[in-house]
Design an enzyme around this catalytic site. Structure first.
Site, PDB file in Angstrom:
ATOM      1  N   ARG A 153     139.423   8.345   0.060  1.00  0.00           N
ATOM      2  CA  ARG A 153     140.681   7.915  -0.588  1.00  0.00           C
ATOM      3  C   ARG A 153     140.630   6.434  -1.002  1.00  0.00           C
ATOM      4  NH1 ARG A 153     140.910  12.686   0.274  1.00  0.00           N
ATOM      5  NH2 ARG A 153     142.756  13.896   0.799  1.00  0.00           N
ATOM      6  N   SER A 225     149.821  14.139   1.880  1.00  0.00           N
ATOM      7  CA  SER A 225     149.461  13.501   3.157  1.00  0.00           C
ATOM      8  C   SER A 225     150.000  12.085   3.164  1.00  0.00           C
ATOM      9  CB  SER A 225     147.945  13.428   3.311  1.00  0.00           C
ATOM     10  OG  SER A 225     147.381  14.705   3.335  1.00  0.00           O
ATOM     11  N   GLU A 321     148.268   6.692   3.781  1.00  0.00           N
ATOM     12  CA  GLU A 321     147.464   7.021   2.615  1.00  0.00           C
ATOM     13  C   GLU A 321     148.275   6.688   1.359  1.00  0.00           C
ATOM     14  OE1 GLU A 321     146.249   9.912  -0.337  1.00  0.00           O
ATOM     15  OE2 GLU A 321     146.640  11.172   1.416  1.00  0.00           O
TER      16      GLU A 321
HETATM   17  N1  EPU Z   1     146.651  20.288  12.072  1.00  0.00           N
HETATM   18  C1  EPU Z   1     147.493  20.444  13.146  1.00  0.00           C
HETATM   19  N2  EPU Z   1     148.826  20.234  12.965  1.00  0.00           N
HETATM   20  C2  EPU Z   1     149.358  19.879  11.773  1.00  0.00           C
HETATM   21  C3  EPU Z   1     148.501  19.702  10.677  1.00  0.00           C
HETATM   22  C4  EPU Z   1     147.141  19.905  10.831  1.00  0.00           C
HETATM   23  O1  EPU Z   1     147.063  20.776  14.251  1.00  0.00           O
HETATM   24  O2  EPU Z   1     150.575  19.726  11.700  1.00  0.00           O
HETATM   25  C5  EPU Z   1     145.220  20.590  12.223  1.00  0.00           C
HETATM   26  C6  EPU Z   1     144.865  21.887  11.477  1.00  0.00           C
HETATM   27  O3  EPU Z   1     145.076  23.013  12.277  1.00  0.00           O
HETATM   28  C7  EPU Z   1     143.406  21.700  11.165  1.00  0.00           C
HETATM   29  C8  EPU Z   1     143.286  20.186  10.973  1.00  0.00           C
HETATM   30  O4  EPU Z   1     144.433  19.606  11.591  1.00  0.00           O
HETATM   31  O5  EPU Z   1     142.610  22.061  12.259  1.00  0.00           O
HETATM   32  C9  EPU Z   1     143.194  19.795   9.503  1.00  0.00           C
HETATM   33  O6  EPU Z   1     144.350  20.232   8.803  1.00  0.00           O
HETATM   34  P1  EPU Z   1     144.342  20.568   7.225  1.00  0.00           P
HETATM   35  O7  EPU Z   1     143.266  21.537   6.906  1.00  0.00           O
HETATM   36  O8  EPU Z   1     145.724  20.926   6.830  1.00  0.00           O
HETATM   37  O9  EPU Z   1     143.882  19.227   6.533  1.00  0.00           O
HETATM   38  P2  EPU Z   1     144.235  17.689   6.811  1.00  0.00           P
HETATM   39  O10 EPU Z   1     143.048  17.024   7.408  1.00  0.00           O
HETATM   40  O11 EPU Z   1     145.520  17.584   7.565  1.00  0.00           O
HETATM   41  C10 EPU Z   1     143.271  16.817   4.549  1.00  0.00           C
HETATM   42  C11 EPU Z   1     143.727  16.032   3.359  1.00  0.00           C
HETATM   43  C12 EPU Z   1     144.586  16.868   2.433  1.00  0.00           C
HETATM   44  C13 EPU Z   1     143.767  18.065   1.993  1.00  0.00           C
HETATM   45  C14 EPU Z   1     143.336  18.849   3.244  1.00  0.00           C
HETATM   46  C15 EPU Z   1     142.437  20.006   2.929  1.00  0.00           C
HETATM   47  C16 EPU Z   1     143.843  13.720   4.095  1.00  0.00           C
HETATM   48  C17 EPU Z   1     144.718  12.553   4.396  1.00  0.00           C
HETATM   49  N3  EPU Z   1     144.457  14.844   3.774  1.00  0.00           N
HETATM   50  O12 EPU Z   1     144.431  17.148   5.321  1.00  0.00           O
HETATM   51  O13 EPU Z   1     144.881  16.089   1.280  1.00  0.00           O
HETATM   52  O14 EPU Z   1     144.507  18.909   1.135  1.00  0.00           O
HETATM   53  O15 EPU Z   1     142.581  17.965   4.126  1.00  0.00           O
HETATM   54  O16 EPU Z   1     141.178  19.556   2.605  1.00  0.00           O
HETATM   55  O17 EPU Z   1     142.629  13.593   4.134  1.00  0.00           O
HETATM   56  C18 EPU Z   1     146.502  14.595   0.341  1.00  0.00           C
HETATM   57  O18 EPU Z   1     145.623  13.737   0.346  1.00  0.00           O
HETATM   58  O19 EPU Z   1     147.670  14.367  -0.075  1.00  0.00           O
HETATM   59  C19 EPU Z   1     146.198  15.921   0.867  1.00  0.00           C
HETATM   60  C20 EPU Z   1     147.121  16.875   0.949  1.00  0.00           C
END
Ligand code: EPU
Length: 326
Positions: A153, A225, A321
């Site tokens: 990012r 995010s 972010e």
């Molecule tokens: N998780 C939880 N609780 C929550 C949310 C997530 O336990 O409330 C756990 C999920 O179960 C999973 C892990 O955290 O094991 C990752 O969650 P998720 O796949 O939803 O992805 P993220 O790491 O929370 C990132 C990006 C998103 C992108 C997703 C998918 C960042 C800051 N965010 O989110 O990007 O869509 O991966 O690749 O890196 C954005 O930048 O606006 C965005 C939405």
């Protein structure tokens, strides 16, 4: 109200341009002299104050043009003002592979290149070849991808000393050969239910996963995010991993581990909770939402509270972010 948080904010002046020539004319006419804020669709902004004293600039440069192609690849030049997901849809329609995992990421092409958007194992830097800019000095400058200093990012264009540069076009390279990135957990699960896979199906899977977790800004104001996923050292990771055996993580290298901030926030008990009209989304704790009528300051207050809660429980600093505009 050019922000998806649905926060009331006005600027002294708002200027839009349709071409690099028109932007150059603004510069020559001395219209870009004071404080400037160049925005895309406003999907990653938080206006902390109700008034922005300065000029907000927005690109309406459109167009998707094929620059060249060979048997395996196609190189395209896209206007910074194109909606990112329209570009992804165009690639999917033409069976150009590479962008489909970034389906439904909000925002416009220029901002996507500045922010290095990413989802489901793909970042836009993997596709970009050149970022074209126009500087306040009136000079056009092309940045090769290797010069953009891309990171999670982050890019050279986010540096304070680069704020005088405006992205006008982005050049990207897509593959004509069928290839997919399906290693990400939730995608793998969905694909295992299918007999065969094609690019449209993968786009639909990704859209469905996003829609199940991320709120529609037209219904509930948000900026995706709100926080970045923090990177911790191996010793910190091992300490947490012993204590929380189900903690999700991504290994970056032997010494660095990324922990999902959404998981950390959920463990503090803040998921689904509100502070006034600002809340932590109940389906994805990484997203802060405007329940209706929230001010920028109220979102900041929630953000500070959540950051403190994560720090108190885990000793980990999470940072936004979203770009705070004061
Ligand atoms: N998780 C939880 N609780 C929550 C949310 C997530 O336990 O409330 C756990 C999920 O179960 C999973 C892990 O955290 O094991 C990752 O969650 P998720 O796949 O939803 O992805 P993220 O790491 O929370 C990132 C990006 C998103 C992108 C997703 C998918 C960042 C800051 N965010 O989110 O990007 O869509 O991966 O690749 O890196 C954005 O930048 O606006 C965005 C939405």
């Amino acid at each position: 109200m050019h922000n998806t948080f649905g926060i009331e904010a006005v600027a002294d002046e708002f200027l839009e341009y349709h071409s690099e020539e028109e932007l150059l004319q603004f510069i020559k006419d001395g219209r870009l002299k004071g404080r400037l804020l160049h925005i895309g669709a406003g999907s990653n902004l938080l206006f902390v104050n109700p008034i922005f004293h300065g000029t907000v600039l927005h690109s309406l440069i459109k167009g998707i043009e094929v620059i060249c192609e060979d048997e395996d690849h196609v190189w395209v030049r896209v206007g910074a003002g194109e909606v990112w997901d329209d570009f992804v849809a165009y690639c999917v329609e033409h069976q150009w592979y590479g962008a489909e995992n970034l389906s439904l990421v909000p925002g416009e092409v220029g901002a996507a290149a500045v922010q290095n958007i990413g989802a489901y194992g793909v970042e836009v830097k993997d596709l970009i070849t050149v970022v074209e800019t126009l500087g306040l000095d009136g000079e056009h400058r092309d940045f090769q991808v290797s010069e953009c200093k891309y990171a999670y990012r982050d890019s050279i264009f986010k540096r304070p000393d680069m704020k005088h540069l405006f992205v006008t076009h982005v050049q990207l390279c897509l593959s004509k050969k069928e290839q997919y990135h399906t290693e990400y957990g939730s995608i793998k699960n969905e694909i295992s239910k299918l007999d065969t896979l094609n690019i449209s199906e993968l786009r639909n899977i990704i859209i469905a996963i996003r829609q199940s977790k991320l709120p529609d800004p037209l219904i509930l104001g948000n900026a995706g995010s709100f926080f970045k996923n923090p990177v911790v050292s191996r010793s910190k990771f091992e300490e947490l991993n012993t204590q929380y055996e189900h903690m999700p993580y991504y290994e970056i290298d032997e010494e660095h581990f990324k922990i999902p901030a959404g998981w950390l926030i959920e463990q503090t008990g803040w998921k689904g909770r509100a502070l006034g009209p600002a809340a932590v989304h109940d389906k994805q704790a990484l997203v802060l939402v405007n329940l209706g009528g929230a001010t920028g300051a109220e979102i900041v207050a929630l953000s500070d509270t959540v950051r403190r809660a994560v720090y108190d429980k885990f000793g980990i600093e999470i940072s936004p972010e979203v770009n705070f505009i004061s």
